[in-house]
Design a protein around this motif. Structure first.
Motif, PDB file in Angstrom:
ATOM      1  N   ARG A   1       0.855  -1.194   0.000  1.00 37.31           N
ATOM      2  CA  ARG A   1       0.000   0.000   0.000  1.00 37.31           C
ATOM      3  C   ARG A   1       0.889   1.242   0.000  1.00 37.31           C
ATOM      4  O   ARG A   1       1.786   1.380   0.837  1.00 37.31           O
ATOM      5  CB  ARG A   1      -0.921  -0.024   1.227  1.00 37.31           C
ATOM      6  N   LYS A   2       0.640   2.126  -0.933  1.00 39.18           N
ATOM      7  CA  LYS A   2       1.460   3.324  -1.084  1.00 39.18           C
ATOM      8  C   LYS A   2       1.143   4.347   0.008  1.00 39.18           C
ATOM      9  O   LYS A   2      -0.025   4.573   0.338  1.00 39.18           O
ATOM     10  CB  LYS A   2       1.219   3.942  -2.458  1.00 39.18           C
ATOM     11  N   ILE A   3       2.196   4.941   0.576  1.00 38.23           N
ATOM     12  CA  ILE A   3       2.015   5.976   1.598  1.00 38.23           C
ATOM     13  C   ILE A   3       1.824   7.330   0.911  1.00 38.23           C
ATOM     14  O   ILE A   3       2.594   7.707   0.029  1.00 38.23           O
ATOM     15  CB  ILE A   3       3.223   6.013   2.557  1.00 38.23           C
TER      16      ILE A   3
ATOM     17  N   ILE B   1      -4.953  -5.283   3.505  1.00 35.81           N
ATOM     18  CA  ILE B   1      -6.217  -4.560   3.645  1.00 35.81           C
ATOM     19  C   ILE B   1      -6.732  -4.222   2.246  1.00 35.81           C
ATOM     20  O   ILE B   1      -5.975  -3.680   1.423  1.00 35.81           O
ATOM     21  CB  ILE B   1      -6.019  -3.269   4.471  1.00 35.81           C
ATOM     22  N   PRO B   2      -7.997  -4.536   1.934  1.00 37.85           N
ATOM     23  CA  PRO B   2      -8.540  -4.243   0.599  1.00 37.85           C
ATOM     24  C   PRO B   2      -8.334  -2.775   0.212  1.00 37.85           C
ATOM     25  O   PRO B   2      -8.447  -1.874   1.054  1.00 37.85           O
ATOM     26  CB  PRO B   2     -10.034  -4.575   0.751  1.00 37.85           C
ATOM     27  N   THR B   3      -8.051  -2.536  -1.053  1.00 34.57           N
ATOM     28  CA  THR B   3      -7.676  -1.193  -1.513  1.00 34.57           C
ATOM     29  C   THR B   3      -8.782  -0.164  -1.301  1.00 34.57           C
ATOM     30  O   THR B   3      -8.497   1.029  -1.164  1.00 34.57           O
ATOM     31  CB  THR B   3      -7.305  -1.215  -3.011  1.00 34.57           C
ATOM     32  N   GLU B   4     -10.046  -0.607  -1.278  1.00 31.10           N
ATOM     33  CA  GLU B   4     -11.140   0.363  -1.146  1.00 31.10           C
ATOM     34  C   GLU B   4     -11.309   0.871   0.285  1.00 31.10           C
ATOM     35  O   GLU B   4     -12.045   1.829   0.527  1.00 31.10           O
ATOM     36  CB  GLU B   4     -12.467  -0.240  -1.633  1.00 31.10           C
TER      37      GLU B   4
ATOM     38  N   LEU C   1       4.190   9.772  17.665  1.00 34.70           N
ATOM     39  CA  LEU C   1       3.349  10.942  17.395  1.00 34.70           C
ATOM     40  C   LEU C   1       3.182  11.194  15.891  1.00 34.70           C
ATOM     41  O   LEU C   1       2.945  12.312  15.464  1.00 34.70           O
ATOM     42  CB  LEU C   1       3.896  12.208  18.068  1.00 34.70           C
ATOM     43  N   THR C   2       3.284  10.129  15.092  1.00 37.29           N
ATOM     44  CA  THR C   2       3.132  10.270  13.642  1.00 37.29           C
ATOM     45  C   THR C   2       1.912   9.511  13.144  1.00 37.29           C
ATOM     46  O   THR C   2       1.730   8.331  13.451  1.00 37.29           O
ATOM     47  CB  THR C   2       4.380   9.748  12.900  1.00 37.29           C
ATOM     48  N   LEU C   3       1.071  10.202  12.376  1.00 35.61           N
ATOM     49  CA  LEU C   3      -0.069   9.607  11.688  1.00 35.61           C
ATOM     50  C   LEU C   3       0.337   9.352  10.240  1.00 35.61           C
ATOM     51  O   LEU C   3       0.793  10.276   9.552  1.00 35.61           O
ATOM     52  CB  LEU C   3      -1.279  10.547  11.742  1.00 35.61           C
ATOM     53  N   VAL C   4       0.201   8.120   9.786  1.00 38.13           N
ATOM     54  CA  VAL C   4       0.577   7.766   8.416  1.00 38.13           C
ATOM     55  C   VAL C   4      -0.685   7.675   7.565  1.00 38.13           C
ATOM     56  O   VAL C   4      -1.609   6.920   7.883  1.00 38.13           O
ATOM     57  CB  VAL C   4       1.348   6.433   8.380  1.00 38.13           C
ATOM     58  N   GLU C   5      -0.718   8.464   6.495  1.00 42.91           N
ATOM     59  CA  GLU C   5      -1.868   8.472   5.585  1.00 42.91           C
ATOM     60  C   GLU C   5      -1.504   7.685   4.326  1.00 42.91           C
ATOM     61  O   GLU C   5      -0.447   7.902   3.733  1.00 42.91           O
ATOM     62  CB  GLU C   5      -2.248   9.909   5.228  1.00 42.91           C
ATOM     63  N   PHE C   6      -2.400   6.787   3.912  1.00 40.71           N
ATOM     64  CA  PHE C   6      -2.130   5.900   2.784  1.00 40.71           C
ATOM     65  C   PHE C   6      -2.994   6.258   1.565  1.00 40.71           C
ATOM     66  O   PHE C   6      -4.100   6.774   1.692  1.00 40.71           O
ATOM     67  CB  PHE C   6      -2.422   4.447   3.165  1.00 40.71           C
ATOM     68  N   GLU C   7      -2.456   5.900   0.402  1.00 38.25           N
ATOM     69  CA  GLU C   7      -3.224   5.991  -0.844  1.00 38.25           C
ATOM     70  C   GLU C   7      -4.110   4.744  -0.972  1.00 38.25           C
ATOM     71  O   GLU C   7      -3.972   3.788  -0.211  1.00 38.25           O
ATOM     72  CB  GLU C   7      -2.265   6.041  -2.047  1.00 38.25           C
ATOM     73  N   HIS C   8      -4.979   4.744  -1.998  1.00 38.92           N
ATOM     74  CA  HIS C   8      -5.777   3.553  -2.320  1.00 38.92           C
ATOM     75  C   HIS C   8      -5.068   2.789  -3.438  1.00 38.92           C
ATOM     76  O   HIS C   8      -5.582   2.656  -4.543  1.00 38.92           O
ATOM     77  CB  HIS C   8      -7.194   3.944  -2.727  1.00 38.92           C
TER      78      HIS C   8
END
Length: 284
Positions: A2-4, A194-197, A219-226
């Motif tokens: 999964r891309k970050i 984890i499913p991409t959707e 203290l870091t939140l990582v946001e992922f792409e779909h």
């Protein structure tokens, strides 16, 4: 993998004498649908004879809360009849739904004796069809939360809601939100698909990890792409993370203080209902 998309540092936002870092919302990220809000209180040590947590009676409508007690305790009381004290390692899940008033304060014992405190509270949106559902509260002590052990004991997954593989959590949310907390020893690792959707929630509470090849410190939140399914995590030092996933609702989010609805009109109605006592009357 999964891309970050981006890594976000939690903002320092103290509340009275309570050390607090806010990971959601910040200037960089408003929410990760349906994950709306995360306050990280502590870590800090309270002296004997302290005032404890400052969260006296206040209303909520339209969303759910999940509170992780890492150190210290929380005494919960609400107008739906929920009342208990949850200690370190436990969690509290509250569905505000159509509305209630609750208080989250420290126990008399903690205020008298003091001690270490670290607490995280995460808010989940409710889809429009469940906004006015009946409120409920679930409090679980540490021994009621299933633990999945991985990598020869170096990784412990506390399964709070939904499931982890074949292990069902004690809490099943209205909208299929899966949440775990994970304790990792240095060098420990795991892989989870984890499913991409589905949107991913990934927050580093303590320590440092490598997630899909990128370093994420406390203290870091990582946001992922779909894009991609695999999430690969390795602890570069002892670490503690919150990890979850859910389908986004893709609905309008209108929030004001303690209420999260879909329209401004519904927010006005929430304030009116609160003032008229329809959300509950505090008897504490």
């Amino acid at each position: 993998m999964r891309k970050i998309k981006k890594k976000h540092k939690a903002m320092y936002a103290p509340m009275d004498d309570l050390v607090t870092y806010r990971a959601l919302p910040t200037r960089e990220v408003e929410y990760i649908d349906p994950f709306l809000f995360l306050n990280h209180h502590g870590p800090q040590v309270y002296k004997p004879g302290n005032r404890g947590l400052p969260f006296g009676p206040h209303p909520h409508r339209g969303f759910e809360t999940l509170t992780f007690i890492l150190d210290g305790d929380i005494m919960h009381q609400d107008t739906g009849g929920g009342k208990d004290v949850i200690e370190a390692g436990g969690v509290q899940w509250m569905t505000a739904g159509s509305g209630l008033i609750h208080a989250e304060v420290s126990s008399d014992k903690f205020k008298k004796e003091g001690g270490p405190l670290e607490i995280l509270q995460l808010w989940f949106n409710l889809p429009a069809k469940y906004k006015m559902t009946e409120p409920r509260y679930i409090g679980l002590q540490k021994d009621k939360i299933p633990v999945v052990t991985l990598d020869n004991g170096k990784v412990k997954v506390n399964v709070v809601s939904g499931s982890w593989g074949e292990v069902q959590a004690p809490i099943q949310s209205l909208s299929d939100i899966h949440m775990v907390s994970i304790e990792m020893q240095k060098g420990g690792h795991f892989i989870y698909n984890i499913p991409t959707e589905r949107n991913i929630f990934f927050y580093v509470v303590r320590g440092s990890v490598k997630v899909n090849g990128e370093t994420a410190d406390k203290l870091t939140l990582v946001e992922f792409e779909h894009e991609g399914k695999e999430v690969k995590v390795e602890a570069t030092e002892d670490a503690y993370i919150l990890f979850g996933h859910a389908l986004p609702y893709n609905e309008p989010v209108v929030s004001h203080g303690p209420f999260v609805m879909n329209t401004e009109q519904e927010i006005r109605e929430a304030f009116r209902d609160y003032q008229m006592g329809k959300i509950g009357r505090w008897e504490g």
